[in-house]
Design an enzyme around this catalytic site. Structure first.
Site, PDB file in Angstrom:
ATOM      1  CG  MET A 163      -2.322  -6.902  -6.867  1.00  0.00           C
ATOM      2  SD  MET A 163      -1.942  -5.736  -8.197  1.00  0.00           S
ATOM      3  CE  MET A 163      -0.940  -6.784  -9.239  1.00  0.00           C
ATOM      4  NE  ARG A 164      -9.132 -11.525  -6.515  1.00  0.00           N
ATOM      5  CZ  ARG A 164      -8.659 -12.749  -6.748  1.00  0.00           C
ATOM      6  NH1 ARG A 164      -7.398 -13.038  -6.497  1.00  0.00           N
ATOM      7  NH2 ARG A 164      -9.438 -13.684  -7.240  1.00  0.00           N
ATOM      8  CG  HIS A 215      -1.313  -0.650 -15.460  1.00  0.00           C
ATOM      9  ND1 HIS A 215      -1.546  -1.909 -14.942  1.00  0.00           N
ATOM     10  CD2 HIS A 215      -0.562  -0.820 -16.568  1.00  0.00           C
ATOM     11  CE1 HIS A 215      -0.953  -2.807 -15.710  1.00  0.00           C
ATOM     12  NE2 HIS A 215      -0.348  -2.173 -16.706  1.00  0.00           N
ATOM     13  N   GLY A 235       0.776  -1.229   0.000  1.00  0.00           N
ATOM     14  CA  GLY A 235       0.000   0.000   0.000  1.00  0.00           C
ATOM     15  C   GLY A 235       0.813   1.288   0.000  1.00  0.00           C
ATOM     16  CB  SER A 236       4.141   2.325  -1.255  1.00  0.00           C
ATOM     17  OG  SER A 236       4.117   2.101  -2.638  1.00  0.00           O
ATOM     18  CB  THR A 289     -13.882   0.859 -18.736  1.00  0.00           C
ATOM     19  OG1 THR A 289     -12.771   0.152 -19.304  1.00  0.00           O
ATOM     20  CG2 THR A 289     -13.743   2.338 -18.995  1.00  0.00           C
ATOM     21  CG  ASN A 304      -5.973   0.676 -11.787  1.00  0.00           C
ATOM     22  OD1 ASN A 304      -5.594   0.327 -10.666  1.00  0.00           O
ATOM     23  ND2 ASN A 304      -5.536   0.087 -12.893  1.00  0.00           N
ATOM     24  NE  ARG A 313     -12.644 -12.892 -12.118  1.00  0.00           N
ATOM     25  CZ  ARG A 313     -11.393 -12.739 -11.697  1.00  0.00           C
ATOM     26  NH1 ARG A 313     -11.076 -11.747 -10.894  1.00  0.00           N
ATOM     27  NH2 ARG A 313     -10.458 -13.579 -12.069  1.00  0.00           N
ATOM     28  CD  GLN A 341       8.912  10.112 -11.075  1.00  0.00           C
ATOM     29  OE1 GLN A 341       8.178  11.080 -11.251  1.00  0.00           O
ATOM     30  NE2 GLN A 341      10.047  10.201 -10.387  1.00  0.00           N
TER      31      GLN A 341
HETATM   32  C1  GAR Z   1       2.079  -0.500  -7.858  1.00  0.00           C
HETATM   33  O1  GAR Z   1       3.236  -0.492  -8.647  1.00  0.00           O
HETATM   34  C2  GAR Z   1       0.849  -0.422  -8.732  1.00  0.00           C
HETATM   35  O2  GAR Z   1       1.007   0.403  -9.868  1.00  0.00           O
HETATM   36  C3  GAR Z   1       0.687  -1.856  -9.139  1.00  0.00           C
HETATM   37  O3  GAR Z   1       0.968  -2.597  -7.971  1.00  0.00           O
HETATM   38  C4  GAR Z   1       1.895  -1.862  -7.166  1.00  0.00           C
HETATM   39  C5  GAR Z   1       1.329  -1.730  -5.764  1.00  0.00           C
HETATM   40  O4  GAR Z   1       2.274  -1.176  -4.902  1.00  0.00           O
HETATM   41  N1  GAR Z   1      -0.631  -2.117  -9.622  1.00  0.00           N
HETATM   42  C6  GAR Z   1      -0.905  -3.017 -10.552  1.00  0.00           C
HETATM   43  O5  GAR Z   1      -0.061  -3.725 -11.075  1.00  0.00           O
HETATM   44  C7  GAR Z   1      -2.372  -3.123 -10.915  1.00  0.00           C
HETATM   45  N2  GAR Z   1      -2.548  -3.820 -12.144  1.00  0.00           N
HETATM   46  P1  GAR Z   1       1.819  -0.535  -3.533  1.00  0.00           P
HETATM   47  O6  GAR Z   1       0.977  -1.586  -2.794  1.00  0.00           O
HETATM   48  O7  GAR Z   1       3.119  -0.292  -2.822  1.00  0.00           O
HETATM   49  O8  GAR Z   1       1.053   0.720  -3.815  1.00  0.00           O
END
Ligand code: GAR
Length: 203
Positions: free
Chosen positions: A91-92, A110, A13-14, A142, A108, A66, A174
């Site tokens: 990540m779902r 990505h 969760g950073s 979406t 979101n 789901r 970033q």
């Molecule tokens: C982040 O890099 C985010 O962009 C990615 O997971 C990481 C979560 O890091 N998200 C995905 O890949 C979604 N498809 P975090 O828990 O430290 O924020």
């Protein structure tokens, strides 16, 4: 009145921490709820330590269904009067059952320059392709995976000796700049995309 923001995560969760940190007194949003599909997620422990409200809907009991998982999430969310959802390392994959009631009110982040590298292993794929630059994208969600109108992107250079982990760390830094900025703009009604370049003079 401040907008109630729910932040969804599955891991450390950073990005959630960066968003929470940005929602100060002057910000149009407040971190009303931190949501995870995993009670053990590091981000949930951190949020509880901060006194933030948390909600866990474990996906495992719904294995193979789901839609039932998404209906349970919609029901659990309903009493919290949420205005906007920020997916931040959630990540779902979400289907239209969850997305359609939230369409236009769910962002979101990505870790790629979409439309490149939807899905997983984005950093390794950018390296394999020999890309000179990489980055991250914040977009409206979406029911198509890692699709939807782009609200902002941050670019980073790819260095010759990068590994996926080194590149991921450069991108993540970033992400922590981009997501809070896009959230604030979005809550202020700005949907025109913003593009950032990494300032390499900063450590
Ligand atoms: C982040 O890099 C985010 O962009 C990615 O997971 C990481 C979560 O890091 N998200 C995905 O890949 C979604 N498809 P975090 O828990 O430290 O924020």
């Amino acid at each position: 009145m401040k907008k109630n923001v729910a932040i969804f995560l599955s891991g450390g969760g950073s990005n959630m921490r960066a968003l929470v940190g940005a929602m100060n007194a002057a910000h149009p949003g407040r971190p009303a709820l931190i949501v995870s599909n995993d009670a053990q997620a590091g981000g949930i422990a951190w949020a509880k330590g901060q006194g933030l409200e948390t909600l866990v809907v474990d996906h495992r009991p719904f294995q193979g269904d789901r839609v039932a998982f998404e209906r349970a999430m919609l029901a659990a969310l309903a009493p919290h009067k949420i205005d906007l959802i920020c997916l931040a390392g959630f990540m779902r994959v979400l289907t239209e059952v969850f997305v359609s009631p939230w369409q236009g009110r769910m962002l979101n982040i990505h870790p790629s320059l979409l439309p490149k590298y939807k899905g997983l292993h984005t950093h390794a794929r950018a390296l394999e392709a020999g890309d000179q630059e990489h980055g991250c994208t914040v977009h409206l969600v979406t029911d198509k995976l890692d699709d939807g109108p782009i609200l902002g992107q941050a670019h980073v250079p790819v260095e010759a000796d990068d590994t996926p982990d080194v590149l991921a760390a450069r991108v993540l830094k970033q992400e922590h700049r981009l997501y809070p900025l896009v959230l604030e703009r979005f809550l202020n009604g700005i949907t025109e995309p913003i593009f950032l370049n990494a300032d390499l003079s900063q450590p």
